[in-house]
Design a protein around this motif. Structure first.
Motif, short mmCIF file in Angstrom:
data_model
loop_
_atom_site.label_atom_id
_atom_site.label_comp_id
_atom_site.label_asym_id
_atom_site.label_seq_id
_atom_site.Cartn_x
_atom_site.Cartn_y
_atom_site.Cartn_z
N TRP A 182 0.85 -1.19 0.00
CA TRP A 182 0.00 0.00 0.00
C TRP A 182 0.89 1.24 0.00
O TRP A 182 1.81 1.34 0.79
CB TRP A 182 -0.86 -0.03 1.25
CG TRP A 182 -1.96 0.96 1.29
CD1 TRP A 182 -1.84 2.27 1.63
CD2 TRP A 182 -3.33 0.74 0.99
NE1 TRP A 182 -3.05 2.88 1.55
CE2 TRP A 182 -3.99 1.97 1.16
CE3 TRP A 182 -4.08 -0.37 0.59
CZ2 TRP A 182 -5.35 2.12 0.95
CZ3 TRP A 182 -5.43 -0.22 0.40
CH2 TRP A 182 -6.06 1.01 0.57
N VAL A 183 0.60 2.18 -0.88
CA VAL A 183 1.44 3.39 -0.92
C VAL A 183 0.89 4.45 0.03
O VAL A 183 -0.29 4.80 -0.03
CB VAL A 183 1.50 3.98 -2.35
CG1 VAL A 183 2.50 5.12 -2.39
CG2 VAL A 183 1.87 2.91 -3.36
N PHE A 184 1.74 4.90 0.93
CA PHE A 184 1.37 5.97 1.84
C PHE A 184 2.02 7.27 1.38
O PHE A 184 3.22 7.30 1.09
CB PHE A 184 1.84 5.66 3.27
CG PHE A 184 1.08 4.53 3.90
CD1 PHE A 184 -0.08 4.76 4.61
CD2 PHE A 184 1.54 3.22 3.78
CE1 PHE A 184 -0.78 3.72 5.19
CE2 PHE A 184 0.84 2.16 4.36
CZ PHE A 184 -0.33 2.42 5.07
N SER A 185 1.23 8.33 1.32
CA SER A 185 1.80 9.62 0.94
C SER A 185 2.59 10.17 2.12
O SER A 185 2.41 9.74 3.26
CB SER A 185 0.69 10.60 0.57
OG SER A 185 -0.05 10.94 1.73
N ARG A 186 3.45 11.12 1.84
CA ARG A 186 4.23 11.74 2.92
C ARG A 186 3.29 12.36 3.96
O ARG A 186 3.56 12.33 5.15
CB ARG A 186 5.19 12.77 2.34
CG ARG A 186 6.33 12.13 1.59
CD ARG A 186 7.24 13.18 0.96
NE ARG A 186 8.36 12.55 0.26
CZ ARG A 186 8.27 12.02 -0.95
NH1 ARG A 186 7.11 12.02 -1.59
NH2 ARG A 186 9.32 11.46 -1.52
N ASN A 187 2.19 12.92 3.49
CA ASN A 187 1.24 13.53 4.43
C ASN A 187 0.59 12.49 5.34
O ASN A 187 0.39 12.74 6.53
CB ASN A 187 0.13 14.26 3.66
CG ASN A 187 0.51 15.71 3.42
OD1 ASN A 187 1.30 16.28 4.19
ND2 ASN A 187 -0.03 16.30 2.38
N GLN A 188 0.26 11.35 4.76
CA GLN A 188 -0.33 10.28 5.59
C GLN A 188 0.68 9.81 6.64
O GLN A 188 0.32 9.52 7.77
CB GLN A 188 -0.75 9.11 4.71
CG GLN A 188 -2.04 9.38 3.95
CD GLN A 188 -2.37 8.27 2.96
OE1 GLN A 188 -1.49 7.74 2.29
NE2 GLN A 188 -3.64 7.92 2.89
N ILE A 189 1.93 9.73 6.22
CA ILE A 189 2.97 9.30 7.17
C ILE A 189 3.12 10.35 8.27
O ILE A 189 3.18 10.02 9.45
CB ILE A 189 4.31 9.04 6.43
CG1 ILE A 189 4.14 7.85 5.48
CG2 ILE A 189 5.43 8.78 7.43
CD1 ILE A 189 5.32 7.61 4.55
N LEU A 190 3.13 11.61 7.88
CA LEU A 190 3.25 12.68 8.88
C LEU A 190 2.06 12.66 9.85
O LEU A 190 2.23 12.83 11.05
CB LEU A 190 3.31 14.05 8.20
CG LEU A 190 4.65 14.43 7.56
CD1 LEU A 190 4.53 15.75 6.81
CD2 LEU A 190 5.77 14.51 8.58
N ASP A 191 0.86 12.43 9.32
CA ASP A 191 -0.34 12.34 10.16
C ASP A 191 -0.18 11.23 11.18
O ASP A 191 -0.51 11.38 12.35
CB ASP A 191 -1.56 11.97 9.30
CG ASP A 191 -2.24 13.21 8.77
OD1 ASP A 191 -1.79 14.31 9.13
OD2 ASP A 191 -3.20 13.07 7.99
N TYR A 192 0.32 10.11 10.70
CA TYR A 192 0.42 8.94 11.57
C TYR A 192 1.47 9.13 12.65
O TYR A 192 1.26 8.74 13.80
CB TYR A 192 0.72 7.69 10.75
CG TYR A 192 0.74 6.45 11.62
CD1 TYR A 192 -0.41 6.01 12.27
CD2 TYR A 192 1.92 5.74 11.82
CE1 TYR A 192 -0.39 4.90 13.08
CE2 TYR A 192 1.94 4.61 12.63
CZ TYR A 192 0.79 4.20 13.26
OH TYR A 192 0.81 3.11 14.08
N ILE A 193 2.60 9.73 12.29
CA ILE A 193 3.62 9.91 13.33
C ILE A 193 3.24 11.08 14.23
O ILE A 193 3.89 11.34 15.22
CB ILE A 193 5.07 10.04 12.76
CG1 ILE A 193 5.21 11.24 11.83
CG2 ILE A 193 5.47 8.78 12.04
CD1 ILE A 193 6.61 11.39 11.25
N ASP A 194 2.13 11.75 13.87
CA ASP A 194 1.51 12.72 14.75
C ASP A 194 2.47 13.81 15.19
O ASP A 194 2.64 14.07 16.36
CB ASP A 194 0.98 11.97 15.99
CG ASP A 194 -0.01 12.83 16.76
OD1 ASP A 194 -0.58 13.74 16.15
OD2 ASP A 194 -0.18 12.60 17.97
#
Ligand code: CA
Length: 235
Positions: A182-194
């Motif tokens: 699954w491809v995660f965008s940089r924004n999704q990654i940033l959201d997740y690492i909160d």
């Protein structure tokens, strides 16, 4: 494949237990617009009956119901073997009620105080469901002979040796591994690492990924860059 949040959520069903019809409809319409399937219940007894037929992916629960206290509903669900994992977002009318919920630690996953913005509520629903999906089923995950992840201990082993990851690196790894391919965008990654740092740049993700890859040695190549989109973990 490009991940599409709405597509991801479109198979998800949300039950809304709220006796104020206008509010229930407002919530329902907004969730449907975001791709969710919804079902409204004005009374707790009807909700519990429906639960026997099908368990939804999330419950939006009002505190003041005509036939039962919302806190009681929450307690019953958490005690039940079958429904204890059902994610719950509570709707409260007053700040004092919020204190009460938190004080009782009833295990709601999130709280929203009325009046609320439907947009914010939808965002909370997505966040809670995403969080649920990411939790790995098993504590230990063997990627290949040389690479093992222990989600419980926040540890990884490369060629049998413990590799030290920062919390952020571990979180990124956990996110990518949670949905292989699954491809995660940089924004999704940033959201997740909160990250609370408002000035944080997409570039930060790249730096974390670079460090993470180095620590994973040969297995670092399993984290793949998808040009113009983000990253994925693929074996
Ligand atoms: Ca109510």
């Amino acid at each position: 494949m490009i991940p599409n949040t709405d597509k991801e959520m479109s198979t998800k069903k949300v039950y809304i237990l709220e006796d104020e019809k206008d509010i229930a409809e407002l919530v329902s319409i907004n969730l449907q617009k975001a791709g969710f399937k919804t079902k409204e219940f004005l009374r707790a007894d009807r909700f519990f009956n429906a639960l026997k037929e099908e368990i939804p992916d999330l419950l939006i629960l009002d505190l003041m119901l005509p036939d039962m206290d919302g806190l009681e509903v929450c307690k019953l669900l958490r005690k039940s073997e079958k429904y204890s994992q059902l994610p719950i977002i509570m709707l409260t009318a007053k700040a004092e009620e919020l204190d009460k919920i938190i004080g009782l630690e009833l295990g709601a996953d999130d709280y929203v105080t009325k009046p609320f913005s439907p947009r914010e509520l939808v965002a909370r629903v997505k966040a809670v469901i995403r969080r649920e999906n990411i939790e790995p089923q098993t504590q230990k995950f063997r990627v290949n002979d040389n690479f093992e992840i222990d989600f419980q201990k926040y540890e990884i082993r490369i060629n049998g040796e413990k590799a030290e990851l920062t919390t952020t690196e571990f979180k990124i790894l956990k996110l990518l591994v949670s949905k292989k391919g699954w491809v995660f965008s940089r924004n999704q990654i940033l959201d997740y690492i909160d990250s609370n740092d408002k000035g944080i740049l997409d570039r930060t993700v790249d730096v974390h990924i670079k460090n993470l890859r180095e620590k994973l040695k040969d297995s670092g190549k399993l984290i793949k860059n998808v040009r113009g989109i983000g990253y994925k973990f693929d074996v």
